[in-house]
Each structure stands twice: as C-alpha cells, then as structure tokens.
Design a protein around this motif. Structure first.
Motif, PDB file in Angstrom:
ATOM      1  N   MET A   1       0.127   3.998  -6.830  1.00  0.00           N
ATOM      2  CA  MET A   1       0.364   3.605  -6.007  1.00  0.00           C
ATOM      3  C   MET A   1       1.443   4.851  -5.343  1.00  0.00           C
ATOM      4  O   MET A   1       2.496   5.020  -6.427  1.00  0.00           O
ATOM      5  CB  MET A   1       1.576   1.979  -5.616  1.00  0.00           C
ATOM      6  N   ASN A   2       1.307   5.506  -4.471  1.00  0.00           N
ATOM      7  CA  ASN A   2       2.523   6.474  -4.136  1.00  0.00           C
ATOM      8  C   ASN A   2       3.652   5.557  -3.476  1.00  0.00           C
ATOM      9  O   ASN A   2       3.777   5.344  -2.592  1.00  0.00           O
ATOM     10  CB  ASN A   2       1.877   7.380  -2.866  1.00  0.00           C
ATOM     11  N   LYS A   3       5.155   5.912  -4.104  1.00  0.00           N
ATOM     12  CA  LYS A   3       5.993   5.870  -3.769  1.00  0.00           C
ATOM     13  C   LYS A   3       7.027   6.487  -2.760  1.00  0.00           C
ATOM     14  O   LYS A   3       7.143   5.230  -2.538  1.00  0.00           O
ATOM     15  CB  LYS A   3       7.367   6.397  -4.899  1.00  0.00           C
ATOM     16  N   PHE A   4       6.606   6.664  -2.278  1.00  0.00           N
ATOM     17  CA  PHE A   4       6.878   7.449  -0.894  1.00  0.00           C
ATOM     18  C   PHE A   4       5.637   7.250  -0.188  1.00  0.00           C
ATOM     19  O   PHE A   4       5.971   7.529   1.214  1.00  0.00           O
ATOM     20  CB  PHE A   4       6.551   9.580  -0.679  1.00  0.00           C
ATOM     21  N   SER A   5       5.015   6.316  -0.124  1.00  0.00           N
ATOM     22  CA  SER A   5       4.197   6.380   1.146  1.00  0.00           C
ATOM     23  C   SER A   5       4.634   5.737   2.595  1.00  0.00           C
ATOM     24  O   SER A   5       5.484   4.614   2.093  1.00  0.00           O
ATOM     25  CB  SER A   5       2.373   5.144   0.986  1.00  0.00           C
ATOM     26  N   ILE A   6       4.284   6.074   3.567  1.00  0.00           N
ATOM     27  CA  ILE A   6       5.070   4.971   4.880  1.00  0.00           C
ATOM     28  C   ILE A   6       4.490   3.925   5.523  1.00  0.00           C
ATOM     29  O   ILE A   6       4.592   4.053   6.227  1.00  0.00           O
ATOM     30  CB  ILE A   6       5.999   6.107   5.692  1.00  0.00           C
ATOM     31  N   GLU A   7       2.535   3.917   4.654  1.00  0.00           N
ATOM     32  CA  GLU A   7       1.454   2.703   5.485  1.00  0.00           C
ATOM     33  C   GLU A   7       2.553   1.388   5.640  1.00  0.00           C
ATOM     34  O   GLU A   7       3.540   0.912   4.793  1.00  0.00           O
ATOM     35  CB  GLU A   7       0.848   2.949   4.626  1.00  0.00           C
ATOM     36  N   ASN A   8       2.110   1.395   6.859  1.00  0.00           N
ATOM     37  CA  ASN A   8       2.812   0.607   6.602  1.00  0.00           C
ATOM     38  C   ASN A   8       4.521  -0.332   7.396  1.00  0.00           C
ATOM     39  O   ASN A   8       4.791  -1.582   7.337  1.00  0.00           O
ATOM     40  CB  ASN A   8       2.425  -1.441   5.909  1.00  0.00           C
ATOM     41  N   GLU A  27       1.372  12.470  12.842  1.00  0.00           N
ATOM     42  CA  GLU A  27       1.984  12.545  11.405  1.00  0.00           C
ATOM     43  C   GLU A  27       2.272  10.982  11.389  1.00  0.00           C
ATOM     44  O   GLU A  27       1.361  10.967  10.621  1.00  0.00           O
ATOM     45  CB  GLU A  27       2.814  13.074  10.859  1.00  0.00           C
ATOM     46  N   PHE A  28       3.498  10.416  11.706  1.00  0.00           N
ATOM     47  CA  PHE A  28       3.447   8.384  11.559  1.00  0.00           C
ATOM     48  C   PHE A  28       2.878   7.946  11.402  1.00  0.00           C
ATOM     49  O   PHE A  28       1.892   6.979  10.799  1.00  0.00           O
ATOM     50  CB  PHE A  28       4.389   8.188  12.335  1.00  0.00           C
ATOM     51  N   ILE A  29       1.666   8.161  12.803  1.00  0.00           N
ATOM     52  CA  ILE A  29       0.418   7.391  13.037  1.00  0.00           C
ATOM     53  C   ILE A  29      -0.623   7.441  11.854  1.00  0.00           C
ATOM     54  O   ILE A  29      -1.342   6.692  11.708  1.00  0.00           O
ATOM     55  CB  ILE A  29       0.493   8.242  13.966  1.00  0.00           C
ATOM     56  N   LYS A  30      -0.773   9.487  11.553  1.00  0.00           N
ATOM     57  CA  LYS A  30      -1.934   9.280  10.775  1.00  0.00           C
ATOM     58  C   LYS A  30      -1.374   8.557   9.339  1.00  0.00           C
ATOM     59  O   LYS A  30      -2.792   8.365   9.410  1.00  0.00           O
ATOM     60  CB  LYS A  30      -2.239  10.496  10.580  1.00  0.00           C
ATOM     61  N   CYS A  31       0.152   8.400   9.848  1.00  0.00           N
ATOM     62  CA  CYS A  31      -0.054   8.108   8.047  1.00  0.00           C
ATOM     63  C   CYS A  31      -0.426   6.615   7.673  1.00  0.00           C
ATOM     64  O   CYS A  31       0.444   5.398   6.791  1.00  0.00           O
ATOM     65  CB  CYS A  31       1.374   8.561   7.169  1.00  0.00           C
ATOM     66  N   TYR A  32      -0.320   5.725   9.286  1.00  0.00           N
ATOM     67  CA  TYR A  32      -0.674   4.174   9.282  1.00  0.00           C
ATOM     68  C   TYR A  32       0.896   3.750   8.897  1.00  0.00           C
ATOM     69  O   TYR A  32       1.210   2.434   9.117  1.00  0.00           O
ATOM     70  CB  TYR A  32      -1.360   3.914   8.017  1.00  0.00           C
ATOM     71  N   ALA A  33       1.601   4.681   9.759  1.00  0.00           N
ATOM     72  CA  ALA A  33       2.770   3.855  10.057  1.00  0.00           C
ATOM     73  C   ALA A  33       3.066   3.265  10.971  1.00  0.00           C
ATOM     74  O   ALA A  33       2.943   4.119  12.431  1.00  0.00           O
ATOM     75  CB  ALA A  33       4.268   4.797   9.884  1.00  0.00           C
ATOM     76  N   ASN A  34       4.245   1.588  11.435  1.00  0.00           N
ATOM     77  CA  ASN A  34       4.210   1.364  12.958  1.00  0.00           C
ATOM     78  C   ASN A  34       4.778   2.077  13.946  1.00  0.00           C
ATOM     79  O   ASN A  34       6.173   2.250  12.829  1.00  0.00           O
ATOM     80  CB  ASN A  34       4.348  -0.110  12.294  1.00  0.00           C
ATOM     81  N   THR A  35       4.374   2.633  14.416  1.00  0.00           N
ATOM     82  CA  THR A  35       5.682   3.721  15.090  1.00  0.00           C
ATOM     83  C   THR A  35       5.412   3.437  16.149  1.00  0.00           C
ATOM     84  O   THR A  35       4.858   3.333  16.939  1.00  0.00           O
ATOM     85  CB  THR A  35       4.218   5.418  14.919  1.00  0.00           C
TER      86      THR A  35
END
Length: 79
Positions: A1-8, A27-35
């Motif tokens: 698991m990536n400690k720095f993931s911003i997914e979700n 960039e945030f959207i591409k990383c699957y962050a709720n933007t």
C-alpha cells in the motif's frame, strides 16, 4: 500500500479553474481523489468537466460554483 496515496481522499481546490488550478485539479482527479473544485465562473468549469468525461473520471469531480468570500455558502458546502 502506498502511504502517500490520495485515492478516495477528499480534496478542495479554490480557484480550481484558473490556469494553475485546472492543472492541479486534473492531477488530483487522475489520482482518484474526490476533488471539489470551487470557482466563481461556470464557463471556466467546462474544461475540467470535459476532461473528466473524456477519461471516465466524472465520479471524482465535484464542480462548485461559489465565491469563497461568501462565508455562509462555504459553511454549507463543508457541512
């Protein structure tokens, strides 16, 4: 698991439809962050909406037409 993931994770970007804000938002959207992209101009939101639709990422984009100096509206957004 990536400690720095911003997914979700939830991200709020003020001025998210300006030149720099659009790039950051994508960039945030591409990383699957709720933007949540806050802007005062609905016409400027079109580029982000098209980007998210073209990449099947609309579920991560939340466009908010709001002026951050209107504190009552911002409070409602956060609640």
């Amino acid at each position: 698991m990536n400690k720095f993931s911003i997914e979700n994770k939830t991200v709020i970007i003020t001025g998210g439809t300006g030149h720099l804000g659009t790039a950051i938002s994508k960039e945030f959207i591409k990383c699957y962050a709720n933007t949540y992209v806050l802007s005062r101009n609905s016409a400027s939101q079109k580029e982000l909406k098209t980007f998210a639709e073209d990449n099947s990422l609309m579920k991560y984009l939340n466009l908010c037409l709001i002026d951050i100096f209107e504190h009552e509206k911002v409070g409602k957004l956060v609640d």
